[in-house]
Design an enzyme around this catalytic site. Structure first.
Site, PDB file in Angstrom:
ATOM      1  CE  LYS A   1      -4.193  -1.756   2.130  1.00  0.00           C
ATOM      2  NZ  LYS A   1      -5.363  -1.351   3.118  1.00  0.00           N
TER       3      LYS A   1
ATOM      4  CE  LYS B   1     -14.751  -3.685   2.520  1.00  0.00           C
ATOM      5  NZ  LYS B   1     -12.867  -4.392   3.268  1.00  0.00           N
TER       6      LYS B   1
ATOM      7  CE  LYS C   1      -9.936 -10.241  -0.098  1.00  0.00           C
ATOM      8  NZ  LYS C   1      -9.429 -10.158   1.013  1.00  0.00           N
TER       9      LYS C   1
END
Ligand code: TRP
Length: 332
Positions: free
Chosen positions: A112, A200, A197
């Site tokens: 990240k 969200k 994946k």
């Protein structure tokens, strides 16, 4: 009874992947077999760039969807992390037990941080210390098991290490938790990129089915899912990841095994049609229940208030004990 804690981060709209991979099992199994806590971990949503109004809205929506998915507040504890001070209180102590180096080694942090920096953004310090807060979530409740996907097992391992270290240095205080991989995990992949994946937080909308998508939007997304070269429907995760993903979604929604289901289709189109209907049907009750709950905001407020009270009562003695053990003077 085994105590289970799991958290869901309000950084995006919840997806079919969240439901089939985690939430459904929480409702069908965990809440019946364990002393389970399910937490909307809103403090974690502040570790990356965020819009205050959106976090607030998504937190409420996540809590409502947890209830809509079948979590029963009589059987488990549903609450919002920031309503219970013990998480932040304990997180600080765990930062005093953790080493800088072990935080920087976390894969999720490295990835990240790299992505943020590539975008020219700055990395919040809380992104680095995130695992201490997550460890606090788990340890404050003397959790035995934290059901998480593989992207989170490293964080649960760290929580274990911190628990062991704290206990050794300052005396037995915490239960040492285990990461439990989802048992019959449906690992739902992005419909447009079956190598990643169905998360969200990624905003590649067309490959992600959101739990609150209208049925027609669900159908459209599934009909446009990428498939693979070749035309016959076979289940092969490596060579045919797109079709395999569709077969797994079908199996998760309608029952059966992906291999067996593959035999019933002569074309990708026919398969997609059935997948779309199976998903629409699987999400139907959740959507209906969500609508009912939205019409009764007082009920949701009451559940969250009671959940936070119960959680506070559970966490407080452990966090107080940790404050004493580490050397902080008790208030007179
Ligand atoms: N970090 C988890 C995620 O990104 C969410 C989370 C926070 C969590 N605290 C937790 C999961 C404690 C399990 C237990 O998905």
């Amino acid at each position: 009874m085994t105590r289970v804690f799991s958290g869901i981060k309000p950084t995006g709209h919840l997806t079919l992947g969240n439901y089939l991979g985690a939430m459904r099992r929480w409702a069908e199994t965990d809440q019946h077999q364990a002393d389970a806590l399910f937490c909307v971990v809103d403090l974690h949503a502040l570790t990356v760039d965020h819009d205050p109004a959106r976090v607030r809205r998504l937190s409420r929506q996540a809590a409502t969807l947890l209830l809509a998915s079948g979590l029963d507040p009589e059987r488990c504890t549903v609450f919002v992390q920031s309503h219970v001070d013990e998480h932040a209180r304990l997180s600080y102590l765990l930062e005093c037990v953790a080493a800088d180096g072990e935080m920087r080694r976390m894969i999720q942090y490295k990835e990240k941080a790299r992505r943020e920096e590539a975008r020219g953004g700055s990395v919040r310090l809380s992104l680095l210390t995130y695992p201490a807060l997550m460890a606090a979530d788990i340890l404050a409740y003397r959790t035995d098991e934290a059901p998480v996907g593989d992207d989170q097992t490293q964080h649960v391992e760290l929580a274990r290490d911190l628990a062991v270290r704290f206990n050794q240095r300052y005396g037995q205080t915490f239960t040492v938790p285990r990461a439990t991989p989802p048992k019959v995990a449906a690992r739902v992949m992005n419909l447009h990129d079956p190598a990643s994946k169905m998360g969200k937080s990624d905003d590649t909308g067309p490959g992600v089915v959101y739990l609150l998508d209208e049925p027609d939007a669900v159908r459209r997304k599934i009909m446009r899912a990428v498939t693979d070269d070749g035309r016959d429907v076979v289940y092969d995760r490596r060579e045919r990841p797109g079709v395999a993903n569709l077969l797994e979604i079908l199996a998760a929604c309608a029952g059966g095994e992906p291999e067996d289901l593959s035999g019933g289709y002569a074309s990708y189109g026919a398969l997609k049609k059935d997948v779309a209907e199976a998903v629409v049907e699987a999400l139907g009750p959740l959507r209906r229940r969500h609508r009912e709950l939205c019409a009764d905001p007082g009920y949701v407020d009451g559940v969250l208030r009671a959940g936070a009270e119960k959680a506070r009562r559970m966490a407080r003695p452990t966090v107080d004990a940790a404050y004493r053990a580490i050397g902080l003077l008790p208030p007179a």
